[in-house]
Design an enzyme around this catalytic site. Sequence first.
Site, short mmCIF file in Angstrom:
data_model
loop_
_atom_site.label_atom_id
_atom_site.label_comp_id
_atom_site.label_asym_id
_atom_site.label_seq_id
_atom_site.Cartn_x
_atom_site.Cartn_y
_atom_site.Cartn_z
CE LYS A 13 43.51 17.68 63.20
NZ LYS A 13 44.87 18.04 63.62
NE ARG A 88 41.31 18.77 69.47
CZ ARG A 88 41.50 19.50 68.39
NH1 ARG A 88 40.57 19.59 67.48
NH2 ARG A 88 42.64 20.13 68.21
NE ARG A 127 48.40 26.13 62.61
CZ ARG A 127 47.76 25.07 63.10
NH1 ARG A 127 47.14 24.23 62.30
NH2 ARG A 127 47.76 24.86 64.39
NE ARG A 155 45.26 27.84 65.50
CZ ARG A 155 44.94 26.56 65.40
NH1 ARG A 155 44.61 26.06 64.23
NH2 ARG A 155 44.96 25.78 66.46
NE ARG A 166 46.95 23.40 69.71
CZ ARG A 166 47.42 24.08 68.67
NH1 ARG A 166 48.30 25.06 68.83
NH2 ARG A 166 47.00 23.79 67.47
P1 ADP Z 1 44.75 21.97 65.38
O1 ADP Z 1 44.31 22.09 63.94
O2 ADP Z 1 46.05 22.60 65.62
O3 ADP Z 1 44.65 20.58 65.89
P2 ADP Z 1 42.17 23.04 66.03
O4 ADP Z 1 41.94 24.23 65.18
O5 ADP Z 1 41.49 21.76 65.64
O6 ADP Z 1 43.72 22.83 66.21
O7 ADP Z 1 41.76 23.35 67.54
C1 ADP Z 1 42.23 24.49 68.22
C2 ADP Z 1 41.70 24.46 69.65
O8 ADP Z 1 40.26 24.52 69.63
C3 ADP Z 1 42.01 23.19 70.44
O9 ADP Z 1 43.28 23.26 71.08
C4 ADP Z 1 40.86 23.15 71.45
O10 ADP Z 1 41.05 24.08 72.50
C5 ADP Z 1 39.70 23.66 70.62
N1 ADP Z 1 38.97 22.56 69.93
C6 ADP Z 1 38.85 22.37 68.58
N2 ADP Z 1 38.09 21.31 68.31
C7 ADP Z 1 37.72 20.78 69.50
C8 ADP Z 1 36.95 19.65 69.90
N3 ADP Z 1 36.40 18.82 68.99
N4 ADP Z 1 36.79 19.43 71.22
C9 ADP Z 1 37.33 20.22 72.15
N5 ADP Z 1 38.07 21.30 71.86
C10 ADP Z 1 38.28 21.59 70.54
P1 ADP Z 2 46.08 20.71 61.37
O1 ADP Z 2 44.76 21.14 60.81
O2 ADP Z 2 46.21 19.21 61.46
O3 ADP Z 2 46.40 21.39 62.66
P2 ADP Z 2 47.27 22.30 59.21
O4 ADP Z 2 46.61 21.79 57.97
O5 ADP Z 2 46.80 23.58 59.76
O6 ADP Z 2 47.23 21.14 60.35
O7 ADP Z 2 48.85 22.35 58.94
C1 ADP Z 2 49.75 22.86 59.92
C2 ADP Z 2 50.84 23.70 59.22
O8 ADP Z 2 51.66 22.83 58.43
C3 ADP Z 2 50.29 24.72 58.23
O9 ADP Z 2 51.15 25.84 58.26
C4 ADP Z 2 50.34 24.03 56.88
O10 ADP Z 2 50.50 24.96 55.81
C5 ADP Z 2 51.58 23.15 57.03
N1 ADP Z 2 51.46 21.86 56.32
C6 ADP Z 2 50.34 21.11 56.17
N2 ADP Z 2 50.61 19.96 55.49
C7 ADP Z 2 51.94 20.00 55.21
C8 ADP Z 2 52.84 19.09 54.54
N3 ADP Z 2 52.41 17.93 54.00
N4 ADP Z 2 54.14 19.46 54.46
C9 ADP Z 2 54.58 20.62 54.98
N5 ADP Z 2 53.79 21.51 55.64
C10 ADP Z 2 52.48 21.21 55.74
#
Ligand code: ADP
Ligand code: ADP
Length: 210
Positions: A13, A88, A127, A155, A166
């Site tokens: 995302k 979420r 990541r 992270r 998660r």
């Molecule tokens: P990822 O990209 O791996 O899905 P995020 O960066 O979106 O993770 O979120 C990291 C953490 O921040 C989540 O595990 C949660 O604890 C918190 N978080 C992020 N967005 C939200 C939301 N919209 N509602 C509740 N918690 C959130």
């Molecule tokens: P999210 O925001 O959904 O948690 P991220 O965009 O942070 O996901 O991506 C998670 C990890 O996977 C990062 O290290 C990113 O560089 C890698 N990644 C994202 N898209 C791809 C893809 N299409 N193929 C391989 N690795 C990817």
Amino acid sequence: MDLILLGAPGAGKGTQGALLSEKLGTPKIATGDMLRDAVRAGTELGRQAKGYMDAGELVPDAVILGMVRERLAQPDAANGAIFDGYPRNAAQAASLDEMLAGIGRRIDAVVYLEVDDDDIVRRMGGRRTDPETGLVYHVEHNPPPAEIAPRCVIRPDDVEETVRNRLDVYRRSTAPLVEHYRQAGVPVHTVDGGRPIEAVQGEILGLLER
Ligand code: ADP
Ligand code: ADP
């Protein structure tokens, strides 16, 4: 255009949202990034959120709502936003629908990124984030430039045990939103997020142009 990027943690995302934001000139509203900024800055909000984030649990809805409301009021979001990692759960989706209706807007589309669980765990392990720009990299799939690599960090919530929690939280609370938006008549585009970054981006842009 108001767009939601929906998908499991690690589905891509943030990566796709950053590329789309640049292409469409629409800001990305990523609640996870905003929360991490607050934790780093040591604000009251950051202190409240940190424990939930470290455990891989959702931060309380009221905290998120206030944060998004403030962000949406910024001038750059006047014509739309790309929501990444938000909403979420059903309560967040309902409050977003209401908030947008209040300013004469609604969600125009949902892009649902589908990726296998095994791929997700591999992605999270590699990541890396640049704390200065918030840009996301992967040690193999999208390595940071040499001059940036030394300052990139892992992270704290990307350790395997927290990732699994998660994923559970995602399945329980977030995945049902696909049905919420379908039932509301919002176009939901399912995209195979397991392909290379550029291929996924190309498909999303194609879908949005239609
Ligand atoms: P990822 O990209 O791996 O899905 P995020 O960066 O979106 O993770 O979120 C990291 C953490 O921040 C989540 O595990 C949660 O604890 C918190 N978080 C992020 N967005 C939200 C939301 N919209 N509602 C509740 N918690 C959130
Ligand atoms: P999210 O925001 O959904 O948690 P991220 O965009 O942070 O996901 O991506 C998670 C990890 O996977 C990062 O290290 C990113 O560089 C890698 N990644 C994202 N898209 C791809 C893809 N299409 N193929 C391989 N690795 C990817």
